[in-house]
Design a protein around this motif. Structure first.
Motif, mmCIF file in Angstrom:
data_model
loop_
_atom_site.group_PDB
_atom_site.id
_atom_site.type_symbol
_atom_site.label_atom_id
_atom_site.label_comp_id
_atom_site.label_asym_id
_atom_site.label_seq_id
_atom_site.Cartn_x
_atom_site.Cartn_y
_atom_site.Cartn_z
ATOM 1 N N ASP A 97 3.268 -4.679 -18.235
ATOM 2 C CA ASP A 97 4.106 -5.491 -17.353
ATOM 3 C C ASP A 97 5.146 -6.219 -18.187
ATOM 4 O O ASP A 97 4.789 -6.989 -19.085
ATOM 5 C CB ASP A 97 3.259 -6.515 -16.583
ATOM 6 N N GLY B 259 10.976 -11.302 -11.968
ATOM 7 C CA GLY B 259 10.434 -9.971 -11.733
ATOM 8 C C GLY B 259 9.426 -9.559 -12.784
ATOM 9 O O GLY B 259 9.410 -10.075 -13.900
ATOM 10 N N THR B 260 8.600 -8.631 -12.374
ATOM 11 C CA THR B 260 7.685 -7.952 -13.280
ATOM 12 C C THR B 260 7.914 -6.469 -13.069
ATOM 13 O O THR B 260 7.792 -5.971 -11.943
ATOM 14 C CB THR B 260 6.218 -8.307 -12.978
ATOM 15 N N ILE B 261 8.287 -5.794 -14.132
ATOM 16 C CA ILE B 261 8.491 -4.357 -14.053
ATOM 17 C C ILE B 261 7.363 -3.705 -14.839
ATOM 18 O O ILE B 261 7.200 -3.962 -16.038
ATOM 19 C CB ILE B 261 9.865 -3.942 -14.609
ATOM 20 N N THR B 262 6.579 -2.896 -14.151
ATOM 21 C CA THR B 262 5.466 -2.205 -14.796
ATOM 22 C C THR B 262 5.973 -0.869 -15.313
ATOM 23 O O THR B 262 6.596 -0.101 -14.573
ATOM 24 C CB THR B 262 4.309 -1.974 -13.802
ATOM 25 N N GLY C 133 6.723 0.601 -11.485
ATOM 26 C CA GLY C 133 6.843 -0.271 -10.321
ATOM 27 C C GLY C 133 7.614 -1.527 -10.667
ATOM 28 O O GLY C 133 7.790 -1.858 -11.839
ATOM 29 N N MET C 134 8.065 -2.204 -9.615
ATOM 30 C CA MET C 134 8.842 -3.422 -9.813
ATOM 31 C C MET C 134 8.501 -4.397 -8.701
ATOM 32 O O MET C 134 8.508 -4.027 -7.527
ATOM 33 C CB MET C 134 10.334 -3.079 -9.784
ATOM 34 N N GLN C 135 8.194 -5.620 -9.084
ATOM 35 C CA GLN C 135 7.903 -6.676 -8.118
ATOM 36 C C GLN C 135 8.859 -7.813 -8.415
ATOM 37 O O GLN C 135 8.982 -8.236 -9.574
ATOM 38 C CB GLN C 135 6.442 -7.121 -8.270
ATOM 39 N N VAL C 136 9.582 -8.279 -7.396
ATOM 40 C CA VAL C 136 10.552 -9.355 -7.613
ATOM 41 C C VAL C 136 10.404 -10.447 -6.568
ATOM 42 O O VAL C 136 9.974 -10.192 -5.440
ATOM 43 C CB VAL C 136 12.016 -8.845 -7.613
ATOM 44 N N ASN C 137 10.760 -11.635 -6.971
ATOM 45 C CA ASN C 137 10.843 -12.775 -6.075
ATOM 46 C C ASN C 137 12.206 -13.416 -6.268
ATOM 47 O O ASN C 137 12.598 -13.707 -7.405
ATOM 48 C CB ASN C 137 9.748 -13.803 -6.376
ATOM 49 N N CYS D 228 18.555 -6.951 -9.323
ATOM 50 C CA CYS D 228 17.495 -6.009 -9.713
ATOM 51 C C CYS D 228 17.998 -4.994 -10.736
ATOM 52 O O CYS D 228 17.270 -4.613 -11.668
ATOM 53 C CB CYS D 228 16.948 -5.290 -8.488
ATOM 54 N N ASP E 221 8.033 -8.938 -18.194
ATOM 55 C CA ASP E 221 8.553 -10.080 -17.438
ATOM 56 C C ASP E 221 10.055 -10.177 -17.614
ATOM 57 O O ASP E 221 10.561 -10.109 -18.738
ATOM 58 C CB ASP E 221 7.905 -11.378 -17.925
#
Length: 156
Positions: A128, A144-147, A98-102, A73, A130
């Motif tokens: 966003d 991940g997508t970091i907004t 914000g940050m969304q990760v898989n 991350c 990528d």
């Protein structure tokens, strides 16, 4: 060709010296001290694209010997930050929102992280970014997508 963007200009200037990319990477990592913990290496930086590398070494491994999720991350955030700084128009500013990760596979090798945006993305509002991390065999290990929130700089 000299760039008008301060970060791209520094990147280009560093390329003139031996180990210039390594020097640039260390300089950029100093912007946020926790970036230094992964010892990142930025191999490519241009508007809307950054590629960086994290070596798999003891300091970034977890208890099962893979690159730790937080190190991954950290790399995603650094690549995104480099893209943002290298791409955003001078009249705008940004801040992470914000940050969304898989986590999609074991990170059991050195890691290559790439962040990219569309050229026309840089306008006020949410963006966003990528970011994807790959292991040595090309398998994605983290997506991940970091907004980031983009706004006009205040008048001075």
């Amino acid at each position: 060709m000299a760039s008008s963007n301060y970060l791209l200009a520094l990147y280009e200037k560093c390329q003139k010296f031996p180990a210039g990319k390594r020097v640039f990477s260390a300089m950029f990592a100093r912007k946020a001290p926790y970036f230094r913990s992964i010892k990142p290496y930025i191999s490519e930086l241009q508007p809307n694209f950054c590629r960086l590398h994290i070596k798999k070494r003891k300091a970034v491994q977890n208890h099962i010997g893979t690159v730790h999720a937080i190190a991954l991350c950290n790399g995603l955030e650094m690549a995104m930050g480099a893209v943002a700084e290298a791409s955003i128009p001078k009249h705008l500013r940004w801040i992470p929102k914000g940050m969304q990760v898989n986590y999609t596979a074991k990170a059991n090798s050195d890691i290559r992280i790439e962040a990219h945006t569309a050229e026309d993305a840089w306008q006020a509002g949410d963006l966003d970014v990528d970011v994807i991390g790959y292991r040595a065999d090309g398998q994605a290990v983290i997506r991940g997508t970091i907004t980031i929130y983009i706004s006009e700089k205040p008048a001075r």
